[in-house]
Design a protein around this motif. Structure first.
Motif: not given
Length: 561
Positions: A439-442, A474-475, A523-524, A554-555
């Motif tokens: 599973a993947f996430g920050d 950026l998320i 990724g930027l 950012l929501r």
């Protein structure tokens, strides 16, 4: 129109190659922080001398924010007590804590707290996988757990607890379920549920396989058992689901399904389904838009490998790795088969690029399970991670070139080819594991992707990404209003400051028996901002953002009601 899109994709492809040929940039390391994070879970396969096939197929993991505090929590599916005298008249025993499924709450300080009992998630059967989605659009993430003999839907109560609503919801299933995923296939703003089922198998039907020598009995090949149809449950909007598997056209009894992933491969605005099958052909279900699906795997070129042969499809992802706007497919396999990389041609067909991309050379002697296209180093190109380990614990006796326990694999996207950079990524990539789900996430909200790898009959590996956030990122946390609240199915196009585009599809499904963060990660590279972001919501609404600064979560709320 399509020709113009393909031409534009070629431009994006060449731009990706140019970017990938730039210096590799800051080094990234992954560190196993499971012990430091106070995660004490250990998967219990309950292995027996008779080698029941389920013993070698678990377990999965899920990353999701169950309590709405902005931090990702961890869930692990677990086995149950079995013995060599098991029959269909007995249920595997789950009462002992060593067999419980586990939920860990992210404390925000690098540690996790075991909240399983309070949450009501200990489980009731021999479980395999997890799917996450807000099926009732109340703003809280719900959990679906797959297993042998049935599945469980847990409704998030919003007070730190979950309630088993399987019976009322009508999603108990049956047989042997593996991966599952929430998606809105009919565009009504409610999340539906797709469930992979593996084999027609029972305790009594477990055969003797392998050599008739002590220590040589092996887990049986799936060819020894018949397949079974997958399940599709349509969300009725009143807390219940309807089984529409047959009428929708996804109940092919020849399937032996282990992985599922969603995307819109032909960009017609409808969500399609890719299913990884074990040693029978793969499925690609094209959404017709009338409540039915058409399996186009053969005409699309993703049913078999380039030699027209089947392979042991187990884990899968469905995403745009080459930034041309057309989602591609990655599918794992067993040793001596090579993992499959199918590049979307933009005309309804895919090109088998396993060998041309370098994936074949890197994976010929590997056996893969959980996998994902993920930009681990934030350079704007999606890399490939694979959790690895052979299904047979006797494989080294019969095939000395293969290994039962294997290190994980990271293939760095270098444009037209992938390079195995695993050896550069830290000690965790030097370890050997009987890995299954991933599973993947920050996990720490620092801007780079972390990975949680579930292992068979062992502790998980919590791989903290150290250094990926040296590049900008950026998320996006998307919230649907007219669409389903999770925004599952939204398509996001980000154009960077230099003009290159990236594409993401919102989904928690893919990998193997696991669920990942629904938030969208980009990724930027060196860009200080995204020039534009275009969000195509499942409702059909299109939203444009401009000049979005890098290095933030950012929501974004869907406009309108």
């Amino acid at each position: 129109m399509r020709g113009a899109a393909v031409a534009g994709g070629v431009v994006a492809w060449l731009a990706a190659v140019a970017l990938a040929q730039a210096p590799a940039g800051p080094e990234v390391r992954f560190t196993d922080v499971a012990a430091a994070s106070r995660i004490t879970f250990r998967h219990a396969a309950s292995k027996t001398p008779v080698k029941f096939l389920p013993e070698t197929m678990g377990g999965g993991a899920a990353l999701f924010d169950y309590d709405g505090d902005g931090r990702l929590d961890l869930f692990f599916a677990n086995g149950a007590r079995i013995d060599e005298g098991m029959t269909s008249g007995r249920m595997p025993e789950k009462r002992e804590p060593q067999y419980w499924n586990r939920l860990y709450r992210n404390q925000g300080d690098g540690t996790f707290a075991d909240v399983t009992e309070k949450a009501g998630l200990t489980g009731a059967r021999y479980d395999f996988g997890a799917a996450v989605g807000d099926y009732d659009n109340d703003g809280r993430a719900d959990l679906y757990v797959t297993g042998y003999g049935g599945n469980t839907l847990y409704r998030n109560q919003g007070d730190g607890t979950f309630r088993d609503v399987t019976g009322r919801a009508g999603v108990g299933g049956g047989g042997w379920s593996s991966s599952a995923g929430f998606f809105d296939y009919d565009g009504d703003g409610r999340l539906d549920l797709f469930i992979c089922r593996y084999l027609t198998w029972s305790w009594e039907a477990n055969l003797y396989c392998g050599e008739q020598k002590p220590g040589r009995r092996a887990y049986c090949h799936p060819d020894n058992y018949k397949g079974i149809g997958n399940l599709l449950y349509r969300n009725q909007g009143d807390g219940t689901f309807k089984d529409v598997s047959r009428e929708a056209g996804v109940a092919n009894p020849e399937g032996k399904s282990l992985g599922v992933a969603f995307n819109d491969f032909d960009r017609d605005g409808r969500v399609d389904v890719f299913v990884a099958n074990d040693s029978v052909r793969q499925f690609l279900y094209r959404n017709r838009g009338d409540g039915t699906f058409e399996d186009v795997a053969l005409v699309a070129g993703v049913g078999y490998n380039e030699d027209g042969k089947t392979f042991a499809g187990m884990g899968a992802d469905f995403n745009d790795y080459d930034n041309d706007g057309w989602p591609d497919i990655f599918d794992t396999a067993l040793g001596n088969e090579m993992y499959a990389l199918f590049r979307n041609q933009g005309d309804g067909t895919f090109n088998y690029l396993t060998n041309a991309s370098g994936v074949g050379e890197a994976t010929l002697l590997r056996s893969g399970w959980g996998a994902k296209f993920c930009d681990y180093d934030n350079d704007g190109l999606k890399d490939i991670f694979v959790a690895q380990g052979h299904v047979l614990d006797t494989i080294e006796q019969t095939a000395p070139s293969l290994r039962y326990r294997e290190p994980p694999l990271m293939l760095r996207n270098a444009g037209r080819r992938f390079a195995d950079v695993s050896a550069r990524l830290g000690e965790v990539f030097a370890g050997a594991y009987a890995a299954r789900g991933a599973a993947f996430g920050d996990l720490d909200n620092d801007g780079d992707l972390d990975i949680v790898m579930a292992t068979l009959d062992g502790p998980p590996v919590v791989m903290r990404n150290d250094g990926g956030n040296r590049r900008r990122w950026l998320i996006l946390d998307l919230v649907g209003t007219r669409s389903n609240r999770d925004a599952v199915g939204a398509q996001v196009k980000l154009v960077g400051a230099a003009g290159g585009a990236q594409h993401q599809f919102v989904s928690t499904a893919s990998s193997y028996q696991s669920a990942s963060d629904r938030r969208v990660h980009f990724g930027l590279g060196a860009d200080e901002q995204a020039r534009t972001i275009e969000i195509r919501w499942p409702s059909g609404a299109v939203q444009q953002l401009t000049g979005v600064k890098a290095n933030q979560i950012l929501r974004v709320v869907e406009p309108g009601q």
